[in-house]
Write an enzyme that holds these catalytic residues in place. Structure first.
Site, PDB file in Angstrom:
ATOM      1  N   TRP A 182       7.599 -25.131   7.779  1.00 58.33           N
ATOM      2  CA  TRP A 182       6.781 -24.492   5.956  1.00 58.33           C
ATOM      3  C   TRP A 182       7.415 -25.531   5.218  1.00 58.33           C
ATOM      4  CZ3 TRP A 182       4.300 -19.996   6.091  1.00 58.33           C
ATOM      5  CH2 TRP A 182       4.681 -19.080   6.657  1.00 58.33           C
TER       6      TRP A 182
ATOM      7  N   ASP B 120       5.230 -31.466  21.061  1.00 56.44           N
ATOM      8  CA  ASP B 120       5.075 -32.017  20.130  1.00 56.44           C
ATOM      9  C   ASP B 120       4.397 -33.344  20.339  1.00 56.44           C
ATOM     10  OD1 ASP B 120       6.630 -33.167  17.406  1.00 56.44           O
ATOM     11  OD2 ASP B 120       8.069 -33.913  17.967  1.00 56.44           O
TER      12      ASP B 120
ATOM     13  N   LEU C 263      -0.007 -13.315  34.111  1.00 56.29           N
ATOM     14  CA  LEU C 263       1.147 -14.150  33.027  1.00 56.29           C
ATOM     15  C   LEU C 263       1.268 -13.536  31.795  1.00 56.29           C
ATOM     16  CD1 LEU C 263       1.919 -16.916  32.189  1.00 56.29           C
ATOM     17  CD2 LEU C 263       0.338 -17.372  31.311  1.00 56.29           C
TER      18      LEU C 263
ATOM     19  N   HIS D 269      -4.087 -31.186  15.666  1.00 58.15           N
ATOM     20  CA  HIS D 269      -3.437 -29.843  16.069  1.00 58.15           C
ATOM     21  C   HIS D 269      -4.764 -28.605  16.471  1.00 58.15           C
ATOM     22  CE1 HIS D 269      -0.023 -29.863  13.523  1.00 58.15           C
ATOM     23  NE2 HIS D 269      -0.411 -30.569  12.546  1.00 58.15           N
TER      24      HIS D 269
END
Ligand code: FPP
Length: 226
Positions: free
Chosen positions: A62, A13, A124, A30
């Site tokens: 959304w 976040d 991983l 972003h």
């Protein structure tokens, strides 16, 4: 030594605020967030962590303005195209959780392609949570289970979840300052250790992750026992 860390989950976040603080567009945040995904994933691979789940797009995201949703979809498409080489080089397998049937067929094909291309990797497993919400996942699992019409135990129920085959979450980190789970891995985090940091995701660092992991390792985990 301390606690084993098989599964690390991160709520990434703070991209938007990180960009806005510099008078930049949220998209810029972003983009930086996606770069951080790459850096943290590679670092986790070097630590021998088995599963890293990253909350990249929730079932609620959304509701954001169409322009931001479109940008995130484009970023995801670019990421899927660009990642193959780095993932294979670092022996990282790519997986997703969430209802991907809501994405464009181009995006769904790109997801399938990257999963196939990295299926042989043994280090991983990087798991992107996209169009993911825990309640949605649990309901899809319940509806599948009803079709089977058999009484379930915990393992049988888990086998219907998107995360089947992955270990339960050991450590869950949320960046960005809020202290909530936002519908992320609710079943799988039943006994996870939770860490909340004010650091915004683009500013999160391998150094801070290392500090959190060392605190996690020294925590006494009792799973309800004494
Ligand atoms: C939360 O920050 C972040 C998201 C909703 C998207 C997470 C996406 C990335 C980290 C980048 C894309 C990743 C990939 C793998 C392509 P926010 O926008 O809610 O930030 P804010 O709380 O400051 O507004």
């Amino acid at each position: 030594m301390g606690n084993e860390l098989n599964h690390l989950a991160i709520i990434m976040d703070g991209n938007g605020r990180w960009a806005e603080r510099q008078n930049k567009n949220r998209s810029f945040g972003h983009e930086e967030g996606a770069k951080k995904v790459r850096e943290i994933t590679q670092y986790c691979a070097t630590l021998g962590i088995k599963y890293l789940t990253l909350y990249a797009f929730s079932t609620e995201n959304w509701k954001r303005p169409k322009s931001e949703v479109d940008f995130l979809m484009q970023l995801l498409a670019k990421f899927l195209k660009k990642e193959e080489k780095t993932l294979v080089k670092n022996d990282i397998r790519f997986e997703v959780i969430g209802d991907i049937s809501k994405f464009s067929s181009t995006l769904q094909n790109a997801i399938d392609n990257l999963k196939k291309k990295t299926a042989h990797c043994k280090g991983l497993t990087q798991i992107l949570a996209i169009n993911y919400g825990s309640r949605n996942e649990i309901l899809r699992a319940v509806n599948q289970a009803i079709k089977n019409a058999k009484e379930l135990d915990e393992d049988a129920f888990s086998s219907f979840l998107d995360t089947h085959g992955f270990a339960d979450v050991d450590l869950l980190i949320r960046t960005g300052g809020d202290k909530r789970l936002s519908n992320f891995l609710l079943w799988q985090s039943a006994y996870a250790e939770l860490f909340f940091t004010k650091t915004l995701w683009p500013d999160f660092s391998t150094g801070e992750l290392e500090t959190i992991i060392s605190e996690y390792k020294s925590t006494s985990r009792r799973f309800g026992a004494l």
